[in-house]
Design a protein around this motif. Structure first.
Motif, PDB file in Angstrom:
ATOM      1  N   TYR A 178      10.303 -16.265 -67.404  1.00 58.92           N
ATOM      2  CA  TYR A 178      11.162 -16.731 -66.312  1.00 58.92           C
ATOM      3  C   TYR A 178      10.626 -18.035 -65.714  1.00 58.92           C
ATOM      4  CZ  TYR A 178      13.649 -16.696 -61.843  1.00 58.92           C
ATOM      5  OH  TYR A 178      14.415 -17.053 -60.770  1.00 58.92           O
ATOM      6  N   VAL A 179       9.313 -18.128 -65.541  1.00 60.38           N
ATOM      7  CA  VAL A 179       8.725 -19.363 -64.997  1.00 60.38           C
ATOM      8  C   VAL A 179       8.920 -20.516 -65.963  1.00 60.38           C
ATOM      9  CG1 VAL A 179       6.542 -20.440 -64.364  1.00 60.38           C
ATOM     10  CG2 VAL A 179       7.070 -18.164 -63.536  1.00 60.38           C
ATOM     11  N   LYS A 180       8.831 -20.232 -67.273  1.00 60.03           N
ATOM     12  CA  LYS A 180       9.068 -21.300 -68.250  1.00 60.03           C
ATOM     13  C   LYS A 180      10.515 -21.777 -68.196  1.00 60.03           C
ATOM     14  CE  LYS A 180       6.992 -21.140 -72.250  1.00 60.03           C
ATOM     15  NZ  LYS A 180       6.620 -20.761 -73.626  1.00 60.03           N
ATOM     16  N   LEU A 181      11.458 -20.855 -67.976  1.00 62.30           N
ATOM     17  CA  LEU A 181      12.861 -21.269 -67.859  1.00 62.30           C
ATOM     18  C   LEU A 181      13.108 -22.086 -66.602  1.00 62.30           C
ATOM     19  CD1 LEU A 181      14.666 -18.007 -69.019  1.00 62.30           C
ATOM     20  CD2 LEU A 181      14.588 -20.174 -70.242  1.00 62.30           C
ATOM     21  N   LEU A 182      12.370 -21.770 -65.544  1.00 54.90           N
ATOM     22  CA  LEU A 182      12.580 -22.503 -64.293  1.00 54.90           C
ATOM     23  C   LEU A 182      12.076 -23.943 -64.357  1.00 54.90           C
ATOM     24  CD1 LEU A 182      11.651 -19.864 -61.582  1.00 54.90           C
ATOM     25  CD2 LEU A 182      13.913 -20.706 -62.146  1.00 54.90           C
ATOM     26  N   LYS A 183      11.182 -24.205 -65.279  1.00 54.71           N
ATOM     27  CA  LYS A 183      10.647 -25.559 -65.363  1.00 54.71           C
ATOM     28  C   LYS A 183      11.724 -26.514 -65.868  1.00 54.71           C
ATOM     29  CE  LYS A 183       5.774 -24.506 -66.096  1.00 54.71           C
ATOM     30  NZ  LYS A 183       4.638 -24.626 -67.016  1.00 54.71           N
ATOM     31  N   LYS A 184      11.990 -27.570 -65.103  1.00 55.39           N
ATOM     32  CA  LYS A 184      12.975 -28.579 -65.485  1.00 55.39           C
ATOM     33  C   LYS A 184      12.259 -29.782 -66.080  1.00 55.39           C
ATOM     34  CE  LYS A 184      16.182 -27.260 -61.832  1.00 55.39           C
ATOM     35  NZ  LYS A 184      16.915 -27.720 -60.632  1.00 55.39           N
ATOM     36  N   PRO A 185      12.916 -30.426 -67.051  1.00 55.39           N
ATOM     37  CA  PRO A 185      12.275 -31.624 -67.629  1.00 55.39           C
ATOM     38  C   PRO A 185      12.214 -32.757 -66.615  1.00 55.39           C
ATOM     39  CG  PRO A 185      14.499 -31.359 -68.489  1.00 55.39           C
ATOM     40  CD  PRO A 185      14.202 -30.113 -67.710  1.00 55.39           C
ATOM     41  N   VAL A 186      11.077 -33.328 -66.481  1.00 51.88           N
ATOM     42  CA  VAL A 186      10.874 -34.414 -65.531  1.00 51.88           C
ATOM     43  C   VAL A 186      11.382 -35.713 -66.147  1.00 51.88           C
ATOM     44  CG1 VAL A 186       9.162 -35.616 -64.123  1.00 51.88           C
ATOM     45  CG2 VAL A 186       8.874 -33.192 -64.647  1.00 51.88           C
ATOM     46  N   SER A 187      12.082 -36.507 -65.349  1.00 56.26           N
ATOM     47  CA  SER A 187      12.616 -37.778 -65.834  1.00 56.26           C
ATOM     48  C   SER A 187      11.472 -38.736 -66.165  1.00 56.26           C
ATOM     49  CB  SER A 187      13.522 -38.402 -64.771  1.00 56.26           C
ATOM     50  OG  SER A 187      12.781 -38.636 -63.592  1.00 56.26           O
ATOM     51  N   ASP A 188      11.737 -39.541 -67.212  1.00 56.64           N
ATOM     52  CA  ASP A 188      10.710 -40.489 -67.660  1.00 56.64           C
ATOM     53  C   ASP A 188      10.494 -41.564 -66.600  1.00 56.64           C
ATOM     54  OD1 ASP A 188      10.562 -39.099 -69.979  1.00 56.64           O
ATOM     55  OD2 ASP A 188      12.048 -40.341 -71.018  1.00 56.64           O
ATOM     56  N   SER A 189       9.266 -41.860 -66.348  1.00 58.92           N
ATOM     57  CA  SER A 189       8.934 -42.891 -65.367  1.00 58.92           C
ATOM     58  C   SER A 189       7.592 -43.510 -65.728  1.00 58.92           C
ATOM     59  CB  SER A 189       8.863 -42.303 -63.958  1.00 58.92           C
ATOM     60  OG  SER A 189       7.832 -41.347 -63.890  1.00 58.92           O
ATOM     61  N   VAL A 190       7.425 -44.735 -65.265  1.00 59.12           N
ATOM     62  CA  VAL A 190       6.182 -45.468 -65.493  1.00 59.12           C
ATOM     63  C   VAL A 190       5.348 -45.396 -64.225  1.00 59.12           C
ATOM     64  CG1 VAL A 190       5.192 -47.697 -66.118  1.00 59.12           C
ATOM     65  CG2 VAL A 190       7.381 -46.990 -67.089  1.00 59.12           C
ATOM     66  N   PRO A 191       4.041 -45.141 -64.310  1.00 57.85           N
ATOM     67  CA  PRO A 191       3.209 -45.131 -63.103  1.00 57.85           C
ATOM     68  C   PRO A 191       3.251 -46.476 -62.382  1.00 57.85           C
ATOM     69  CG  PRO A 191       2.032 -44.145 -64.926  1.00 57.85           C
ATOM     70  CD  PRO A 191       3.285 -44.716 -65.499  1.00 57.85           C
ATOM     71  N   TYR A 192       3.073 -46.394 -61.076  1.00 63.93           N
ATOM     72  CA  TYR A 192       3.219 -47.592 -60.255  1.00 63.93           C
ATOM     73  C   TYR A 192       2.157 -48.638 -60.608  1.00 63.93           C
ATOM     74  CZ  TYR A 192       3.612 -50.483 -56.069  1.00 63.93           C
ATOM     75  OH  TYR A 192       3.767 -51.537 -55.219  1.00 63.93           O
ATOM     76  N   GLU A 193       0.913 -48.207 -60.825  1.00 63.28           N
ATOM     77  CA  GLU A 193      -0.144 -49.166 -61.151  1.00 63.28           C
ATOM     78  C   GLU A 193       0.128 -49.848 -62.486  1.00 63.28           C
ATOM     79  OE1 GLU A 193      -0.578 -46.129 -60.304  1.00 63.28           O
ATOM     80  OE2 GLU A 193      -1.646 -46.134 -58.369  1.00 63.28           O
ATOM     81  N   GLU A 194       0.585 -49.073 -63.481  1.00 67.79           N
ATOM     82  CA  GLU A 194       0.882 -49.663 -64.784  1.00 67.79           C
ATOM     83  C   GLU A 194       2.070 -50.612 -64.699  1.00 67.79           C
ATOM     84  OE1 GLU A 194       1.698 -48.179 -69.377  1.00 67.79           O
ATOM     85  OE2 GLU A 194       1.415 -46.734 -67.757  1.00 67.79           O
ATOM     86  N   ALA A 195       3.081 -50.276 -63.882  1.00 62.43           N
ATOM     87  CA  ALA A 195       4.236 -51.158 -63.722  1.00 62.43           C
ATOM     88  C   ALA A 195       3.818 -52.482 -63.094  1.00 62.43           C
ATOM     89  CB  ALA A 195       5.293 -50.468 -62.862  1.00 62.43           C
ATOM     90  N   LEU A 196       2.894 -52.401 -62.092  1.00 67.78           N
ATOM     91  CA  LEU A 196       2.404 -53.640 -61.492  1.00 67.78           C
ATOM     92  C   LEU A 196       1.604 -54.470 -62.490  1.00 67.78           C
ATOM     93  CD1 LEU A 196       1.285 -52.437 -57.954  1.00 67.78           C
ATOM     94  CD2 LEU A 196       3.266 -53.827 -58.505  1.00 67.78           C
ATOM     95  N   ALA A 197       0.812 -53.778 -63.329  1.00 68.09           N
ATOM     96  CA  ALA A 197       0.007 -54.521 -64.302  1.00 68.09           C
ATOM     97  C   ALA A 197       0.868 -55.200 -65.358  1.00 68.09           C
ATOM     98  CB  ALA A 197      -0.993 -53.568 -64.966  1.00 68.09           C
TER      99      ALA A 197
END
Length: 784
Positions: free
Chosen positions: A528-547
């Motif tokens: 049940y806990v595995k079903l509740l997990k939703k896929p997280v949207s792809d994103s770039v970390p803030y420090e890497e985006a600044l770099a």
């Protein structure tokens, strides 16, 4: 706090040194006083001796004066004697009565003179003895006085060193007192700051208390409204709750089970070897079965020993099943280890096997003792082995009883209380140590027995090798028993502590059925806990985006553009695949048509050649050459006939004359080159699309890794927040304790300073008294 602890440690060290110095000072003071008393007594003795010497000198003077008087009197008496003699000569004639009177007077004078002489000799002897004794006493007293003077100088040096040391310690204590005063001022400042902080923390604590009380009221309201009943109050319902899963505990249990499996495998191998080599020995000694028939007892014993694998091998299988039942996802307690029952059953069957072979083994050893080859030492070893085998069977029975009791909670939990589990593990550990001790005794006795049998004249090489094999198997059994015993004793605390593992709020699992239901509920909860997990949207970390901002700004292809290009390339690839299939079909059709035309042309040439050969069978070779020339002309004519060619450009009618053949070849080459260039272009586009797709896949994997790292960082930050909250509570508690400890330390330091001042004043007084005493001693020594 650390400064106060250091000050307290330094003060304790100084106090210890001061106590040592004070004890030494007391001892030295006592020694000085004793020496002073000795010197006083010696002075008194010296005075007494001087007085006695003066008395003796006076007596001597009086005796000398008396001697002088006596000498003068003797001279007078001698003069009188001479006068009396002269008178006697003159008065000789006067008669006998006067002579008698003078003779009597002479005798009296002689006696008196003899007494005086004897008294004078006695007085001279007494005077000589008194003089010698006086000289001896004077020498002894002078030597003793020198020794006392040396000791007094040494004591004076010690006293001077102690005074210097005491002065140094006084200076150090004064400097440390100043430092302690400075530190006390600093501590007072810190205490004031801590009071301010405590007030702030108390205010924060009040706010937190109000917040938590409001949340508690809210949660209690929700529980009372939404929760139908509290299942933790009943042990039967609470046993069905899923406990907190400790993966570390399960991994450790699996690791321990793996180690136990390795030990049991070694033990099983050693037991198999022991029983097998014992069977070989029974068939060899005392009667060899190859040359003579052995006794029916040994035959039956060897038959039973031959069946040892069917009883020993299942022990390894049962332990392997128990190891495989312990996984990371399971909850391993005695109520859930169902496979322990199978291992207990296998061990019970092996114990039955030991009981069955024990009387045969004892009788076989008795038969060895009854043989003529057996010596007294061998009989003693055999009797000890009989008792050891009985003890070994008893140990295995005891071990099987304890393991069967441990297997009861997974079958019938009412038969064994949970409070007895720890004592059971303790008994198992002691039994394993007893097993190791018995195996050591068996190994010792077997080694002695093998050495004795090797010395027998009838000992064969087969018997010696069999004894060596039995001894090696017994040594392996001893080592395996020692390893198992040490392993169980080292992990006994973990085994007993892991028994309390179970649902929160409950003390035990009620039954194996409830434990099985709990494991099912655990699996359902995990799913049940595995079903509740939703896929997280792809994103770039803030420090890497600044770099990578400059690169992203300078790049013309964004993520959406790359996706569109990939989509377009996929569409182009699909179209090219379709065109490729179409042109493959066209090429196959053209190939079929070409084959048909070539076949027709060959058939025509063959028919014409066959007709010409039938007409010119009787002609000469010259005619044959003519026919061959005609044949070539016929083939040329056939080739010169018009041929229709189809291609992408259109339908083309071509004759096979020599002048038109190069034009057709050129066209075919152009078409071929065109298609080859097109294929190369398409393959390059396909490779470019593949490379872009690989780059996109790598970027997706990198993003997935970043996402997992961000999740881990999130968990770490949550853990840090929880730890920070715990630290806040701990610091609040420490503030209250430090406040009290600072106050206590300040009071203690003030008391210590007062006591130190008192001790310093006392020490100064003692030093002054020592100085006065040393000065007095030095003056007295100088006067002496």
């Amino acid at each position: 706090m650390a400064g106060a602890a250091e000050l307290q440690g330094k003060y304790q060290k100084l106090a210890q040194e001061y106590s040592k110095l004070r004890a030494q000072n007391h001892v030295l003071k006592k020694g000085v006083v004793d020496e002073q008393a000795n010197s006083a007594s010696l002075k008194e003795q010296l005075k007494m001796k001087d007085q006695s010497l003066r008395k003796l000198q006076q007596e001597m003077d009086s005796l000398t004066f008396r001697n002088q008087q006596l000498a003068k009197r003797v001279e007078l008496l001698q003069d009188e004697l001479v006068l009396s003699e002269t008178k006697g000569k003159k008065n000789k004639k006067s008669g006998e009565p006067a002579s008698l009177l003078s003779q009597e007077q002479k005798n009296v004078f002689d006696e008196d003179l003899q007494k005086k002489i004897e008294e004078n000799e006695r007085l001279h002897i007494q005077f000589f003895e008194a003089d010698e004794q006086h000289k001896r006493l004077e020498a002894e007293l002078r030597s003793r006085l020198e020794v006392l003077e040396m000791e007094a100088t040494q004591h004076q040096a010690v006293v001077d060193g102690l005074t210097r040391k005491y002065m140094d310690t006084i200076e150090k204590l004064q400097s440390e007192k100043a430092k302690l005063e400075i530190k006390s001022q600093n501590l007072e400042k810190e205490a004031k700051e801590c009071r301010v902080r405590t007030e702030e923390c108390q205010q924060q604590l009040k706010h937190l208390h109000t917040d938590l009380s409001s949340r508690l009221d809210e949660s209690l309201y929700i529980i009372s409204e939404k929760v139908p009943f509290n299942d933790t109050r009943s042990n039967q319902y609470n046993a069905l709750n899923v406990p907190l899963h400790s993966r570390r505990r399960q991994l450790k249990l699996r690791d321990l089970a793996g180690q136990a499996l390795v030990f049991v495998q070694d033990l099983v191998t050693a037991l198999l070897n022991f029983h097998t080599y014992t069977e070989q020995r029974v068939q060899i000694f005392p009667v060899d079965s190859a040359t003579d028939t052995i006794s029916p007892l040994n035959q039956k014993f060897s038959q039973h020993l031959h069946e040892n694998a069917s009883y020993v091998r299942p022990l390894e299988e049962g332990m392997l099943q128990l190891f495989e039942s312990i996984t990371e996802d399971s909850v391993t307690v005695l109520e859930t280890t169902v496979k322990l029952k199978s291992f207990s059953d296998y061990l019970a069957s092996y114990v039955c096997f030991l009981r069955k072979i024990l009387p045969y083994q004892l009788k076989s050893l008795e038969e060895e003792c009854e043989s003529s080859l057996c010596t007294a030492a061998l009989r003693a070893r055999n009797t000890e082995l009989q008792s050891d085998m009985k003890k070994l069977t008893a140990v295995f029975e005891k071990l099987q009883t304890y393991i069967s009791l441990l297997a009861l909670p997974s079958i019938k939990p009412d038969r064994l209380l949970r409070t007895n589990f720890s004592s059971l593990f303790t008994y198992i550990a002691s039994t394993l140590h007893g097993f190791h001790d018995i195996m050591k005794a068996i190994s010792r006795n077997y080694s002695q027995k093998a050495a004795l049998e090797q010395e027998l004249p009838t000992a064969t090489q087969k018997l010696i090798t069999t004894n060596d094999c039995i001894l090696s198997s017994v040594v392996a059994l001893t080592n395996g028993a020692g390893k198992i015993a040490s392993f169980f004793s080292n992990n006994l605390d973990f085994f007993t502590a892991s028994l309390s593992y179970g649902p929160k709020g409950g003390m035990e699992f009620i039954s194996p059925i409830s434990a099985e239901c709990m494991l099912q509920y655990k699996k359902k909860a995990a799913a049940y806990v595995k079903l509740l997990k939703k896929p997280v949207s792809d994103s770039v970390p803030y420090e890497e985006a600044l770099a990578n901002r400059r690169v992203l700004l300078s790049s013309t292809e964004s993520r959406e553009g790359l996706a569109q290009q990939v989509q377009q390339s996929l569409e182009k690839i699909a179209k090219l695949e379709q065109e490729k299939e179409h042109w493959m079909l066209e090429a196959q059709l053209a190939k079929i048509r070409l084959e048909k035309e070539n076949k027709r042309a060959l058939d025509k040439v063959k028919n014409s050649i066959a007709n010409e050969q039938s007409e010119a069978t009787q002609q000469s070779p010259i005619i044959l050459n003519v026919t061959e020339q005609e044949k070539e002309d016929g083939t040329d004519k056939v080739l010169r006939e018009p041929v229709k060619a189809t291609s992408v450009i259109g339908t083309l009618t071509v004759t096979t004359e020599n002048e038109e053949v190069p034009e057709a070849d050129v066209r075919e080459d152009l078409i071929k080159n065109h298609y080859m260039a097109r294929i190369v272009e398409l393959t390059s586009q396909l490779q470019l699309a593949d490379s872009k797709a690989v780059h996109f896949h790598a970027e997706c994997r990198a993003l997935a890794k970043r996402l997992s790292l961000s999740d881990k960082a999130k968990e770490v930050s949550l853990e840090d927040i929880r730890q920070a909250r715990q630290d806040i509570t701990r610091l609040q508690d420490e503030l209250t304790t430090t406040k009290r400890s600072y106050e206590d330390q300040l009071s203690m330091m003030s008391d210590h300073l007062c006591s130190m001042n008192e001790t310093l004043s006392k020490q100064r007084e003692e030093i002054d008294t020592l100085k006065m005493a040393s000065k007095g001693n030095s003056k007295k020594n100088k006067s002496r």
